[in-house]
Scaffold this motif. Structure first.
Motif, short mmCIF file in Angstrom:
data_model
loop_
_atom_site.label_atom_id
_atom_site.label_comp_id
_atom_site.label_asym_id
_atom_site.label_seq_id
_atom_site.Cartn_x
_atom_site.Cartn_y
_atom_site.Cartn_z
N ARG A 63 -6.16 -12.88 13.97
CA ARG A 63 -7.19 -12.39 14.88
C ARG A 63 -6.59 -11.60 16.05
O ARG A 63 -7.11 -10.56 16.45
CB ARG A 63 -8.04 -13.55 15.40
N GLN A 64 -5.49 -12.10 16.59
CA GLN A 64 -4.82 -11.39 17.69
C GLN A 64 -4.35 -10.01 17.25
O GLN A 64 -4.55 -9.02 17.95
CB GLN A 64 -3.64 -12.22 18.20
N VAL A 65 -3.69 -9.95 16.09
CA VAL A 65 -3.19 -8.68 15.57
C VAL A 65 -4.36 -7.76 15.25
O VAL A 65 -4.34 -6.56 15.57
CB VAL A 65 -2.26 -8.90 14.36
N ARG A 66 -5.40 -8.29 14.62
CA ARG A 66 -6.61 -7.51 14.32
C ARG A 66 -7.18 -6.86 15.57
O ARG A 66 -7.49 -5.68 15.60
CB ARG A 66 -7.66 -8.42 13.68
N ASP A 67 -7.31 -7.65 16.64
CA ASP A 67 -7.91 -7.14 17.87
C ASP A 67 -7.04 -6.05 18.50
O ASP A 67 -7.57 -5.07 19.04
CB ASP A 67 -8.16 -8.28 18.85
N GLU A 68 -5.75 -6.21 18.43
CA GLU A 68 -4.84 -5.19 18.97
C GLU A 68 -4.93 -3.90 18.15
O GLU A 68 -4.96 -2.80 18.70
CB GLU A 68 -3.40 -5.71 18.98
N ILE A 69 -5.00 -4.03 16.85
CA ILE A 69 -5.13 -2.85 15.98
C ILE A 69 -6.45 -2.14 16.28
O ILE A 69 -6.48 -0.91 16.39
CB ILE A 69 -5.03 -3.24 14.49
N GLU A 70 -7.52 -2.90 16.43
CA GLU A 70 -8.82 -2.29 16.71
C GLU A 70 -8.76 -1.44 17.99
O GLU A 70 -9.24 -0.30 18.02
CB GLU A 70 -9.91 -3.35 16.84
N ALA B 106 -5.78 -1.76 9.83
CA ALA B 106 -5.86 -0.45 10.47
C ALA B 106 -6.67 0.52 9.62
O ALA B 106 -7.52 1.27 10.13
CB ALA B 106 -4.46 0.10 10.72
N GLU B 107 -6.44 0.50 8.32
CA GLU B 107 -7.22 1.36 7.41
C GLU B 107 -8.71 1.02 7.50
O GLU B 107 -9.56 1.91 7.57
CB GLU B 107 -6.73 1.20 5.97
N GLY B 108 -9.03 -0.26 7.51
CA GLY B 108 -10.43 -0.68 7.59
C GLY B 108 -11.11 -0.19 8.86
O GLY B 108 -12.21 0.35 8.81
N GLY C 43 -17.41 -7.91 10.80
CA GLY C 43 -18.26 -6.95 10.12
C GLY C 43 -17.57 -5.83 9.35
O GLY C 43 -18.20 -4.85 9.00
N TYR C 44 -16.28 -5.97 9.07
CA TYR C 44 -15.55 -4.97 8.29
C TYR C 44 -15.16 -5.58 6.94
O TYR C 44 -14.53 -6.63 6.90
CB TYR C 44 -14.27 -4.54 9.02
N ASP C 45 -15.53 -4.92 5.87
CA ASP C 45 -15.19 -5.40 4.53
C ASP C 45 -14.04 -4.57 3.98
O ASP C 45 -14.21 -3.41 3.62
CB ASP C 45 -16.40 -5.29 3.60
N ILE C 46 -12.87 -5.18 3.93
CA ILE C 46 -11.69 -4.49 3.37
C ILE C 46 -11.31 -5.05 2.00
O ILE C 46 -10.26 -4.72 1.46
CB ILE C 46 -10.48 -4.53 4.33
N SER C 47 -12.18 -5.87 1.43
CA SER C 47 -11.86 -6.56 0.17
C SER C 47 -11.64 -5.59 -1.00
O SER C 47 -10.98 -5.95 -1.97
CB SER C 47 -12.95 -7.57 -0.18
N GLY C 48 -12.17 -4.40 -0.92
CA GLY C 48 -12.00 -3.42 -1.99
C GLY C 48 -10.77 -2.55 -1.85
O GLY C 48 -10.46 -1.74 -2.72
N GLN C 49 -10.04 -2.71 -0.75
CA GLN C 49 -8.82 -1.93 -0.54
C GLN C 49 -7.70 -2.49 -1.42
O GLN C 49 -7.75 -3.66 -1.83
CB GLN C 49 -8.42 -1.95 0.94
N LYS D 188 -11.32 3.79 8.77
CA LYS D 188 -12.32 4.34 7.85
C LYS D 188 -13.71 4.35 8.48
O LYS D 188 -14.52 5.20 8.16
CB LYS D 188 -12.33 3.56 6.53
N LYS D 189 -13.96 3.42 9.36
CA LYS D 189 -15.26 3.36 10.03
C LYS D 189 -15.25 4.17 11.33
O LYS D 189 -16.17 4.94 11.59
CB LYS D 189 -15.63 1.91 10.31
N GLU D 190 -14.21 4.03 12.12
CA GLU D 190 -14.16 4.64 13.45
C GLU D 190 -13.78 6.12 13.43
O GLU D 190 -14.16 6.86 14.32
CB GLU D 190 -13.17 3.88 14.34
N LEU D 191 -12.97 6.53 12.45
CA LEU D 191 -12.42 7.89 12.44
C LEU D 191 -12.88 8.73 11.26
O LEU D 191 -12.33 9.81 11.01
CB LEU D 191 -10.89 7.84 12.45
N ALA D 192 -13.87 8.25 10.52
CA ALA D 192 -14.28 8.89 9.27
C ALA D 192 -14.67 10.36 9.43
O ALA D 192 -14.48 11.15 8.50
CB ALA D 192 -15.43 8.10 8.63
N ARG D 193 -15.19 10.73 10.57
CA ARG D 193 -15.61 12.12 10.76
C ARG D 193 -14.43 13.06 10.99
O ARG D 193 -14.55 14.26 10.80
CB ARG D 193 -16.57 12.22 11.93
N SER D 194 -13.31 12.51 11.42
CA SER D 194 -12.15 13.34 11.77
C SER D 194 -10.99 13.23 10.80
O SER D 194 -10.16 14.13 10.72
CB SER D 194 -11.64 12.95 13.16
N PHE D 195 -10.86 12.09 10.13
CA PHE D 195 -9.68 11.82 9.32
C PHE D 195 -10.00 11.31 7.92
O PHE D 195 -10.91 10.50 7.75
CB PHE D 195 -8.80 10.74 9.98
#
Length: 127
Positions: A113-120, A18-20, A54-60, A23-30
């Motif tokens: 993958r299922q959980v990822r897609d639901e979070i997205e 969700a953070e990943g 295409g999301y790199d969360i390895s640094g989180q 950070k990309k989708e809501l960066a302008r607002s949050f």
């Protein structure tokens, strides 16, 4: 800038994804962070399935709830019942959403993958 906090049990899978996305989708607002009621470390399978799209969360990092940040948040999102039940009391005037998502840890990669897609989908609705 508004602040959002994604919280799950161990801050290893769901809240990290969700953070990943946020950070990309809501960066302008949050300003976006994630945390757990416990610290379990970043799950490599969560990193893998996010990288697939295409999301790199390895640094989180896997973090415990920071009460100072928590109390400043405009929106707190719990991603499992355990986090909802053990989370500190959400301050009055702060929005709280609860997303009851299955924990993919220890399950086949397809569950991640299922959980990822639901979070997205849910993160994109926060815009």
């Amino acid at each position: 800038m508004k602040k959002i906090y994604f919280i799950c049990t161990g801050n290893s899978c769901r809240s990290q994804m969700a953070e990943g996305f946020a950070k990309k989708e809501l960066a302008r607002s949050f300003e976006v962070r994630s945390a757990g009621v416990e610290k379990h470390g970043l799950n490599p399978q969560a990193v893998q399935v996010m990288k697939e799209i295409g999301y790199d969360i390895s640094g989180q990092t896997s973090d415990l709830i920071d009460l100072e940040y928590f109390n400043q948040c405009d929106l707190i999102v719990t991603l499992c019942g355990d986090a909802r039940d053990k989370c500190p009391v959400v301050p009055k005037g702060h929005e709280h959403l609860h997303w009851a998502l299955d924990d993919p840890a220890g399950k086949p990669i397809e569950k991640f993958r299922q959980v990822r897609d639901e979070i997205e989908k849910r993160v994109k609705k926060l815009k």
